[in-house]
Motif scaffolding. Structure first.
Motif, short mmCIF file in Angstrom:
data_model
loop_
_atom_site.label_atom_id
_atom_site.label_comp_id
_atom_site.label_asym_id
_atom_site.label_seq_id
_atom_site.Cartn_x
_atom_site.Cartn_y
_atom_site.Cartn_z
N GLY A 28 0.80 -1.22 0.00
CA GLY A 28 0.00 0.00 0.00
C GLY A 28 0.83 1.27 0.00
N TYR A 41 -0.04 -6.44 -12.26
CA TYR A 41 -1.44 -6.31 -12.63
C TYR A 41 -2.33 -6.95 -11.57
CZ TYR A 41 -5.74 -6.57 -15.28
OH TYR A 41 -7.05 -6.43 -15.67
N PRO A 75 0.09 1.66 -5.61
CA PRO A 75 -0.70 2.84 -5.29
C PRO A 75 -0.18 4.09 -6.02
CG PRO A 75 0.80 2.28 -3.50
CD PRO A 75 0.94 1.21 -4.54
N ASP A 76 -1.11 4.94 -6.41
CA ASP A 76 -0.77 6.16 -7.17
C ASP A 76 0.10 5.83 -8.39
OD1 ASP A 76 -2.16 7.62 -5.40
OD2 ASP A 76 -0.44 8.36 -4.27
N PHE A 77 -0.18 4.73 -9.07
CA PHE A 77 0.55 4.32 -10.29
C PHE A 77 2.02 4.01 -10.03
CE2 PHE A 77 -2.96 6.90 -12.07
CZ PHE A 77 -3.57 5.90 -12.79
N TYR A 94 -1.21 -1.87 -22.00
CA TYR A 94 -2.50 -2.53 -21.80
C TYR A 94 -3.59 -1.50 -21.51
CZ TYR A 94 -6.01 -5.40 -19.39
OH TYR A 94 -7.19 -5.98 -18.98
#
Lengths: 434, 311
Positions: free
Chosen positions: B169, B251, B258-260, B270
């Motif tokens: 996280g 994925y 989190p936050d990319f 994708y």
């Protein structure tokens, strides 16, 4: 090669089915049979209730082999639904958020639902709440059958609010319909809880910051996108007003500035805050926790005599598939109708039913706290149109990131608005792929 | 990903030494190669050329045909996009975190397993077993291990003392956590390659050196490691390529969050192509990434090869 393995298998399956059909003549009154694939994205309490409704359908339609698939919420779900439809192997019926169905419709992935087909199954426009029905039309044609409206609402701890003197003599919450009243209520609740006044999910959350911002921003009649997402019309004055207000709450520590989705639930469930802001679906969580709570419309802080609140609707759609026959279509429509007939089960999970026979029934009105916020349907503010917009979309992710940074005091309202504008502008400039 | 790389790895290991050419075998050879070449054309070359074509158009997943011509527009957009650069960096960061331990630890464990007297089969199996698990299973196991509040690691750490970070996280910890998972999962393959390499070292060398008074440590340093040079080259090149192609773990375990912070370049492809329907743009990003992998592999291969020759 003319005879493929698939054709051979299909043929033998059909032959077997014919044989079975011959046998079933012995038991009259059964369903014509067949299979039905249904895709949805419901987890948590919604998932449990949807399973109950599917069991209800299986009980009344024993001849139909229903296979229901639950996929991960948000972008993964819509990606798979789109790709399956493009590959001509879509489910017979799927769930789509109304705001996402719009993109699927413009991509040509959904079957038009013609009035005469709907009428065969006792469905027509007047059977549905006007707002979600109208919002789902494209060019006057229906593609998505609304199951509900799910507005952003306010949960409140009745014990805390009683001690804070926020309830009237009948036990109802006093109106919080101005910035001053709202802030004052948070302060009074904080004095009681010794923790926080209210709580809303912020960290790692791609939707909730957008939901609370949009509720207030829509009350000021602010718009973000125009021209189907090709233009950014963000209003700096209104945006600043909303962000200043929200940041004020976290700066005074009335609302925690850094907390994630589960954390926010825990704070409210443990009585460390008097108020909790989220979509109504979290009702099951707090019922399970045996918390003394009730629910109300999200306060009309800025709206004056016009109410607005962020909302979306779950709709039932039939993805386009070449060679769908009348029987298949009727099977899908009958399934949709069967789910609508169980709207009461769905409404118990907090969602405001779109199905008028239930919505207008004394049964629903007696359902509390669910019917307390039914009026939210009229003020429902859906995400703006655009190929990158809708529930769980890139649009909500971009907006939530900027709003979350203001709530967490990591950036100023002005910086957040400029971040929103630059991100949205690059999306708006991109030629729509649908 | 796993099956494909496994096949390619065996190919590569067999082609390191080409036999002297014999003329007159050309026709039968062509006959034997044709089925493979046809499949190669159909499934690799064909789609790659189609992808290259699409990268110059505004191709959409939901519209028929190539759509309007974009020229180098897609490439320009990618090179100016901060999302492109950040996801490219995430892929490199993952490669940096995984490649050295996957080479060094595989060698160490192979040496240890090779020296075990009894129950050697058990150690070989134990290190290799995670590799045969599908990515989804590995992801689920490790998501439980990393779960805040309930997870194994947190429970173990709180017993010892330190507070556990939110492994998946926290944007700073998410990538190292994914690297850990990958280490556990794919170590077995390099381990097996090293074990095979160890079998090929003639026993006499050890005996002779022992006669000359070499200790075990000297033997490892002066005999085992240099003679494993070719295996190391192979392991290193394949590992870098495999790490650059990372997708599954991220994925499934973090969806790029989190936050990319853990969105790899392949997930960016994708997201652009399948979620946003922008196949043309996604093709352009793929082509850019292809060039990057090609350049990195070439550079890496030359470096490792040179190192090998010096030994």
């Amino acid at each position: 090669m003319a005879l493929t393995r698939r054709a051979l298998l299909g043929g033998s399956a059909a032959a077997a089915a014919l044989g079975l059909a011959g046998c079933s003549g012995l038991t009259p009154g059964r369903d014509p049979g067949g299979t039905l694939d249904y895709w949805n994205l419901f987890g948590g309490g919604d998932g449990v209730r949807m399973t109950q409704m599917l069991d209800g359908y299986r009980a009344t339609h024993p001849g139909i082999d229903l296979s229901a698939v639950t996929l991960a919420w948000g972008n993964p779900y819509y990606t798979k639904l789109s790709l399956a439809t493009l590959g001509d192997k879509p489910p017979d019926v799927g769930i789509a958020h109304l705001t996402r169905a719009k993109t699927l419709i413009s991509a040509g992935l959904l079957e038009e639902l013609r009035p005469e087909d709907l009428a065969r199954h006792g469905m027509q426009a007047t059977n549905f709440s006007e707002r979600p029905w109208q919002a789902g039309l494209v060019g006057g044609k229906a593609y998505a059958i609304p199951l509900d409206t799910h507005p952003f609402v306010m949960f409140y701890n009745t014990d805390v609010c009683a001690k804070a003197g926020l309830l009237d003599s009948s036990g109802a919450l006093l109106p919080l319909d101005s910035p001053e009243k709202f802030t004052e209520a948070m302060r009074k609740a904080k004095d009681v809880t010794k923790g926080y006044g209210g709580v809303v999910a912020i960290d790692n959350d791609v939707a909730t910051p957008w939901r609370i911002f949009q509720s207030l921003y829509a009350q000021l009649q602010g718009e973000v996108l125009a021209d189907e997402g090709r233009k950014v019309v963000l209003d700096d004055a209104k945006g600043t007003q909303v962000l200043d207000f929200l940041q004020g709450l976290t700066k005074q520590n009335l609302v925690p500035g850094s907390i994630d989705y589960q954390g926010a639930i825990a704070v409210f469930a443990n009585g460390q805050s008097g108020f909790y802001f989220q979509g109504e679906w979290e009702i099951s969580t707090f019922q399970t926790a045996k918390l003394p709570f009730s629910m109300a419309l999200f306060p009309n802080v800025f709206g004056g005599n016009r109410y607005a609140v962020q909302a979306d609707s779950h709709t039932l759609v039939i993805p386009r598939r070449p060679g769908r026959d009348q029987a298949g279509l009727d099977r899908s429509l009958a399934f949709i109708r069967a789910l609508l007939d169980q709207s009461k089960t769905w409404a118990e999970g907090g969602h405001v039913p779109a199905w008028v026979p239930l919505r207008d029934s004394p049964e629903y009105r007696a359902m509390t706290p669910q019917s307390n916020y039914a009026a939210a349907v009229e003020g429902a503010s859906y995400d703006p149109e655009g190929w990158y917009s809708g529930s769980g979309s890139t649009y909500e992710i971009v907006m939530s990131a900027a709003i979350g940074s203001v709530l967490g005091n990591r950036s100023t309202p002005a910086a957040a608005l400029s971040a929103m504008r630059s991100n949205l502008t690059s999306l708006a400039k991109t030629a729509s792929p649908v | 990903m796993t099956a494909e790389t496994a096949v390619r790895r065996t190919d590569a290991s067999q082609t390191t030494e080409a036999p002297p050419r014999e003329w007159g075998h050309g026709l039968p050879a062509a006959g034997f190669l044709t089925p493979f070449l046809l499949l190669y054309l159909l499934f690799i070359i064909g789609p790659a050329l189609y992808g290259l074509t699409m990268s110059f158009f505004n191709t959409s997943a939901v519209k028929p045909g190539l759509n309007s011509f974009a020229g180098f527009g897609n490439y320009a957009e990618a090179l100016q996009s901060s999302d492109f650069w950040s996801s490219l960096w995430h892929t490199f960061w993952f490669t940096i975190l995984t490649t050295p331990p996957l080479i060094v630890l595989a060698l160490v464990f192979a040496l240890l397993a090779d020296r075990v007297g009894r129950g050697r089969w058990f150690f070989r199996l134990a290190f290799f077993v995670p590799y045969i698990l599908p990515s989804a299973v590995v992801a689920l196991i490790w998501m439980w291990i990393y779960t805040p509040g309930l997870g194994l690691i947190e429970a173990a750490l709180t017993k010892i003392g330190p507070t556990s970070p939110n492994w998946l996280g926290d944007p700073g910890w998410a990538m190292p956590s994914l690297a850990m998972t990958t280490l556990w999962w794919t170590l077995g393959f390099n381990f097996v390659l090293y074990l095979a390499g160890l079998q090929e070292i003639p026993r006499e060398l050890y005996e002779a050196s022992a006669m000359d008074g070499a200790g075990p440590w000297q033997q490892i340093r002066s005999i085992t490691v240099p003679l494993l040079g070719r295996t190391t080259t192979l392991v290193a090149v394949l590992q870098v390529i495999a790490s650059l192609k990372v997708f599954d773990q991220m994925y499934i375990m973090t969806s790029g969050g989190p936050d990319f912070a853990t969105r790899s370049i392949l997930q960016y492809v994708y997201d652009s192509g399948f979620t946003n329907f922008r196949i043309g743009y996604a093709s352009a990003v793929s082509m850019l990434f292809f060039l990057v992998v090609l350049a990195v592999s070439a550079l890496w291969f030359t470096l490792v090869r040179r190192g090998e020759k010096e030994l």
